[in-house]
Design a protein around this motif. Structure first.
Motif, PDB file in Angstrom:
ATOM      1  N   GLN A   1       0.910  -1.275  -0.081  1.00  0.00           N
ATOM      2  CA  GLN A   1       0.054   0.108   0.056  1.00  0.00           C
ATOM      3  C   GLN A   1       0.861   1.320  -0.050  1.00  0.00           C
ATOM      4  O   GLN A   1       0.336   2.316   0.517  1.00  0.00           O
ATOM      5  CB  GLN A   1      -1.090   0.005   1.296  1.00  0.00           C
ATOM      6  N   ALA A   2       2.069   1.342  -0.582  1.00  0.00           N
ATOM      7  CA  ALA A   2       2.899   2.638  -0.876  1.00  0.00           C
ATOM      8  C   ALA A   2       2.018   3.310  -1.834  1.00  0.00           C
ATOM      9  O   ALA A   2       1.177   2.610  -2.612  1.00  0.00           O
ATOM     10  CB  ALA A   2       4.223   2.160  -1.301  1.00  0.00           C
ATOM     11  N   LYS A   3       2.345   4.551  -2.057  1.00  0.00           N
ATOM     12  CA  LYS A   3       1.457   5.557  -3.292  1.00  0.00           C
ATOM     13  C   LYS A   3       1.850   4.705  -4.477  1.00  0.00           C
ATOM     14  O   LYS A   3       0.741   4.677  -5.475  1.00  0.00           O
ATOM     15  CB  LYS A   3       2.043   6.959  -2.992  1.00  0.00           C
ATOM     16  N   TYR A   4       3.173   4.392  -4.936  1.00  0.00           N
ATOM     17  CA  TYR A   4       3.069   3.792  -6.242  1.00  0.00           C
ATOM     18  C   TYR A   4       3.568   2.492  -6.432  1.00  0.00           C
ATOM     19  O   TYR A   4       3.752   2.026  -7.381  1.00  0.00           O
ATOM     20  CB  TYR A   4       4.075   4.739  -6.803  1.00  0.00           C
ATOM     21  N   ILE A   5       3.793   1.843  -5.327  1.00  0.00           N
ATOM     22  CA  ILE A   5       4.378   0.575  -4.987  1.00  0.00           C
ATOM     23  C   ILE A   5       3.400  -0.087  -4.035  1.00  0.00           C
ATOM     24  O   ILE A   5       3.040   0.089  -3.229  1.00  0.00           O
ATOM     25  CB  ILE A   5       5.742   0.300  -4.531  1.00  0.00           C
TER      26      ILE A   5
ATOM     27  N   GLU B   1      15.111  15.990   0.667  1.00  0.00           N
ATOM     28  CA  GLU B   1      14.669  14.989  -0.525  1.00  0.00           C
ATOM     29  C   GLU B   1      14.458  13.548  -0.065  1.00  0.00           C
ATOM     30  O   GLU B   1      13.188  12.698  -0.517  1.00  0.00           O
ATOM     31  CB  GLU B   1      15.931  14.954  -1.440  1.00  0.00           C
ATOM     32  N   ILE B   2      15.153  13.032   0.649  1.00  0.00           N
ATOM     33  CA  ILE B   2      15.005  11.502   1.274  1.00  0.00           C
ATOM     34  C   ILE B   2      13.534  11.478   2.217  1.00  0.00           C
ATOM     35  O   ILE B   2      13.217  10.438   2.370  1.00  0.00           O
ATOM     36  CB  ILE B   2      16.182  11.194   2.141  1.00  0.00           C
ATOM     37  N   ASP B   3      13.460  12.718   3.026  1.00  0.00           N
ATOM     38  CA  ASP B   3      12.020  12.647   3.783  1.00  0.00           C
ATOM     39  C   ASP B   3      10.995  12.204   3.076  1.00  0.00           C
ATOM     40  O   ASP B   3       9.886  11.828   3.642  1.00  0.00           O
ATOM     41  CB  ASP B   3      11.768  13.993   4.493  1.00  0.00           C
ATOM     42  N   LYS B   4      10.869  12.539   1.940  1.00  0.00           N
ATOM     43  CA  LYS B   4       9.829  11.903   1.013  1.00  0.00           C
ATOM     44  C   LYS B   4       9.264  10.460   1.186  1.00  0.00           C
ATOM     45  O   LYS B   4       8.202  10.102   1.118  1.00  0.00           O
ATOM     46  CB  LYS B   4       9.586  12.564  -0.272  1.00  0.00           C
ATOM     47  N   TYR B   5      10.387   9.700   1.223  1.00  0.00           N
ATOM     48  CA  TYR B   5      10.294   8.075   1.328  1.00  0.00           C
ATOM     49  C   TYR B   5       9.567   7.860   2.727  1.00  0.00           C
ATOM     50  O   TYR B   5       9.052   6.673   2.962  1.00  0.00           O
ATOM     51  CB  TYR B   5      11.686   7.572   1.344  1.00  0.00           C
ATOM     52  N   SER B   6       9.642   8.624   3.726  1.00  0.00           N
ATOM     53  CA  SER B   6       8.622   8.160   4.884  1.00  0.00           C
ATOM     54  C   SER B   6       7.779   9.073   5.168  1.00  0.00           C
ATOM     55  O   SER B   6       7.011   8.906   6.054  1.00  0.00           O
ATOM     56  CB  SER B   6       9.834   8.364   6.092  1.00  0.00           C
ATOM     57  N   ASP B   7       7.344  10.014   4.368  1.00  0.00           N
ATOM     58  CA  ASP B   7       6.303  10.853   4.403  1.00  0.00           C
ATOM     59  C   ASP B   7       4.797  10.102   4.037  1.00  0.00           C
ATOM     60  O   ASP B   7       5.053   9.700   2.871  1.00  0.00           O
ATOM     61  CB  ASP B   7       6.432  12.089   3.657  1.00  0.00           C
TER      62      ASP B   7
ATOM     63  N   SER C   1       1.607  13.830   3.593  1.00  0.00           N
ATOM     64  CA  SER C   1       1.423  14.755   2.346  1.00  0.00           C
ATOM     65  C   SER C   1       1.151  14.390   1.046  1.00  0.00           C
ATOM     66  O   SER C   1       1.530  13.153   1.029  1.00  0.00           O
ATOM     67  CB  SER C   1       2.646  16.023   2.573  1.00  0.00           C
ATOM     68  N   ASP C   2       1.078  15.466   0.113  1.00  0.00           N
ATOM     69  CA  ASP C   2       1.013  15.082  -1.326  1.00  0.00           C
ATOM     70  C   ASP C   2       2.192  14.588  -2.079  1.00  0.00           C
ATOM     71  O   ASP C   2       2.423  13.790  -2.722  1.00  0.00           O
ATOM     72  CB  ASP C   2       0.294  16.210  -2.088  1.00  0.00           C
ATOM     73  N   ASP C   3       3.417  15.143  -1.247  1.00  0.00           N
ATOM     74  CA  ASP C   3       4.742  14.897  -1.958  1.00  0.00           C
ATOM     75  C   ASP C   3       5.319  13.525  -1.368  1.00  0.00           C
ATOM     76  O   ASP C   3       6.192  12.964  -1.650  1.00  0.00           O
ATOM     77  CB  ASP C   3       5.691  15.916  -1.369  1.00  0.00           C
ATOM     78  N   GLY C   4       4.730  13.027  -0.386  1.00  0.00           N
ATOM     79  CA  GLY C   4       5.169  11.597   0.144  1.00  0.00           C
ATOM     80  C   GLY C   4       4.772  10.311  -0.466  1.00  0.00           C
ATOM     81  O   GLY C   4       3.834  10.701  -1.451  1.00  0.00           O
ATOM     82  N   LEU C   5       5.849   9.378  -0.473  1.00  0.00           N
ATOM     83  CA  LEU C   5       5.537   8.206  -1.228  1.00  0.00           C
ATOM     84  C   LEU C   5       4.869   7.120  -0.615  1.00  0.00           C
ATOM     85  O   LEU C   5       4.476   5.956  -1.270  1.00  0.00           O
ATOM     86  CB  LEU C   5       7.127   7.555  -1.591  1.00  0.00           C
ATOM     87  N   LEU C   6       4.395   7.373   0.755  1.00  0.00           N
ATOM     88  CA  LEU C   6       3.679   6.393   1.571  1.00  0.00           C
ATOM     89  C   LEU C   6       2.317   6.921   1.877  1.00  0.00           C
ATOM     90  O   LEU C   6       1.931   8.312   1.583  1.00  0.00           O
ATOM     91  CB  LEU C   6       4.379   6.120   2.810  1.00  0.00           C
TER      92      LEU C   6
END
Length: 633
Positions: free
Chosen positions: A277-281, A330-336, A339-344
């Motif tokens: 259930q990640a945003k794209y994976i 830049e790395i913070d998006k992988y644990s966000d 927000s809309d910018d997050g990948l989770l």
């Protein structure tokens, strides 16, 4: 094999040459009762007990037992599924095959994929025109050797010349024209070679061929010392295609004469990563990535998610603190996940299987579990790992020494020990390499020396035709004996020097005892063992004195012997003979010089035979050291 069936290739123990009771010479000399004991189950048991992973069934000109063995193996697999298999059972892959007696008397192995049957082998034997008794080697094929090779390949098999260095082998049996045809056949890329030191034919060497060298047990009797012989083959799930690729690959995928498993890997490894259930994976179904304990490579185009998998690993392993400040935004998006910018997403979860030896640990990350997990510091300690993205390495590379410092400061690396060990290995390698070069130069002179010895022998024979033959022959024998004695005495002196050198290096170790005032128990133990070394040192000193006395006593016994008296008498007779030679206008020095030179050459040639054995041993040591040094590079 390791119980962990990880993805990708691994090493398998492969016996390329095995017979069954369908070969008429199987258990040759044994009575029928003993032969009857070898059932398909018994046959399989023997190989399983030896830890063999793959066996090529290669009876003489028959494949009749293949179906029986396959059926029995399938039965054992079914029993294993319900936990009713015998204790000796282990997975085994059977490769149907046959040892064909080819026109000209050459033996050729044909190996096929695991799903082939007895009928397939029978059809092959018909195609190559085998005319003898099935199971025996009393006949040969009507087809030529090169034709048989091509027919095997056209039937989906691999052709391997059997025991090429023996009587019925390719390199010992056929003429040069037929050999050239086989060497030019591109369908041959492996050979069964029993003796690794065997000198291959000049034609093979001139063509600069690099056929893979494999070996099999060629078992006809399970009590034979060769039973259990195998070759390590690197491939994925065993198949004819994987075997073919390994044999073509050569030494990178084929290992002879190695007892230790090449499947050993690091104690700490990541086995599996699961993203849900990640945003794209993993939003439709979980993404499960299984890893090998060796090298793993993620391949994909830009934006395909390679970095995401790496950063998700970092997240579940709680390694965010190692990110350089310049990269944190830049790395913070992988644990966000808010927000809309997050990948989770709030319902995302990541799990990872971490192996420590035989133990498996499931590590999990999810937004809800953030406040109920161990501290990041405990994760660093319990599950050590280094994670470096390309951008992270770029940042670290701004300080060229930074990456080296990270590696060298790791406690498990033991950098100082590594440097010292590497120097020691390289120094030892250089010494052996120097000695190998020295021995090769000496051995290279062997043929030249043999020619000189022949010429000198003829000259001695000419001189000894005179009436003084008895004196000359006796003198020659005594001089040969004297030369041998000189050589033995030289070795004794060397051994005496070796003992003296050891005596110099064995000494009790001095240390500061005051440091142990509060630990008298370990101090007493240390002193006790140091005294034992002192006793050893005294024993070596005694041996040194005894070795010196041996040589002194020998000198006395030698000079008081009848032999020595005889030597001195014949020296006088020889001097008198020299005077007679002068009166006859014969060069008196010629015979002496010839005898001396002849004796020296004979001594060298004798020593060269020892040098050849030493060279063989040193080359083996050199190869082992080379492997060790490569591990430290």
């Amino acid at each position: 094999m390791d119980e962990w069936q990880y993805p990708g290739a691994c090493w398998w123990k492969f016996d390329f040459h095995a017979h069954t009771p369908k070969s008429t010479d199987f258990l040759k000399g044994c009575n029928k009762a003993i032969k009857a004991e070898v059932t398909p189950a018994f046959w399989l048991q023997k190989f399983m007990e030896k830890g063999i992973d793959c066996v090529a069934i290669t009876d003489h000109n028959t494949g009749e037992w293949i179906d029986k063995l396959q059926a029995e193996l399938q039965k054992l697999k079914q029993q294993d599924l319900i936990n009713e298999a015998p204790e000796w059972y282990r997975p085994l892959y059977l490769f149907p095959g046959v040892e064909i007696s080819v026109n000209g008397g050459i033996h050729l192995l044909a190996i096929f994929d695991v799903d082939k049957t007895s009928e397939d082998i029978s059809n092959l034997l018909t195609a190559v025109g085998y005319q003898g008794t099935r199971g025996d080697s009393d006949g040969v094929t009507t087809k030529s050797l090169t034709d048989v090779i091509d027919i095997i390949v056209s039937h989906g098999g691999i052709a391997i010349p059997a025991h090429v260095d023996t009587e019925k082998g390719l390199f010992e049996k056929i003429d040069s024209n037929t050999l050239k045809q086989v060497l030019d056949n591109k369908n041959i890329f492996a050979m069964e070679l029993l003796d690794e030191q065997y000198e291959k034919p000049q034609l093979y060497r001139e063509k600069e061929l690099q056929w893979s060298e494999i070996k099999g047990s060629d078992v006809h009797n399970f009590r034979n010392s060769r039973f259990g012989t195998y070759t390590w083959i690197k491939m994925d799930i065993p198949s004819i295609e994987g075997l073919k690729l390994a044999l073509i690959d050569g030494t990178a995928s084929v290992i002879r004469d190695m007892e230790a498993t090449p499947n050993s890997h690091a104690e700490f490894v990541i086995e599996e990563l699961t993203v849900k259930q990640a945003k794209y994976i993993g939003y439709k179904e979980p993404l499960i990535c299984k890893f090998s304990p060796f090298l793993n490579t993620l391949i994909g185009s830009r934006g395909s998610g390679k970095s995401s998998l790496l950063e998700f690993m970092r997240l579940v392993l709680r390694h965010k603190d190692e990110i350089p400040d310049a990269l944190k935004p830049e790395i913070d998006k992988y644990s966000d996940y808010s927000s809309d910018d997050g990948l989770l997403k709030p319902d995302s979860s990541i799990s990872l299987v971490y192996r420590k030896g035989d133990s498996r640990y499931h590590l999990n990350w999810s937004p809800e579990a953030l406040n109920n997990t161990p501290s990041d510091e405990s994760y660093y300690t319990l599950f050590p790992v280094y994670i470096y993205s390309q951008k992270q390495i770029f940042e670290l590379a701004r300080n060229p020494q930074k990456l080296l410092d990270i590696i060298n400061n790791e406690a498990s690396v033991k950098y100082d020990d590594y440097i010292n060990h590497d120097k020691e290995l390289r120094h030892k390698y250089e010494r052996i390499d120097s000695r190998v070069s020295e021995l090769e130069d000496k051995i290279r002179d062997t043929e030249k020396l043999k020619g000189e010895l022949h010429d000198l022998g003829r000259q001695v024979e000419y001189i000894e035709k005179s009436r003084h033959k008895e004196v000359l022959q006796a003198y020659k024998i005594l001089m040969q004996q004297s030369s041998i004695i000189d050589s033995v005495e030289s070795d004794w002196r060397r051994m005496e020097a070796d003992i003296a050198e050891i005596e110099e290096s064995i000494r009790p170790v001095s240390f500061t005892e005051q440091v142990f005032d509060k630990n008298p128990d370990i101090l007493a133990a240390l002193q006790g063992y140091n005294r034992k070394w002192s006793l050893i040192s005294k024993k070596i000193i005694t041996l040194k004195e005894e070795s010196a006395l041996i040589y002194t006593n020998w000198e006395k016994d030698k000079t008081e012997s009848q032999w020595f008296e005889q030597l001195e008498n014949y020296k006088i007779k020889y001097l008198q003979l020299r005077e007679e030679f002068k009166k006859q206008d014969v060069e008196p020095e010629k015979y002496s010089a010839i005898l001396q030179k002849k004796s020296i050459i004979e001594g060298k040639l004798k020593k060269y035979s020892h040098n050849i054995n030493e060279l063989k041993r040193l080359k083996q040591d050199k190869a082992l050291l080379h492997t060790e040094i490569k591990k430290t590079d």
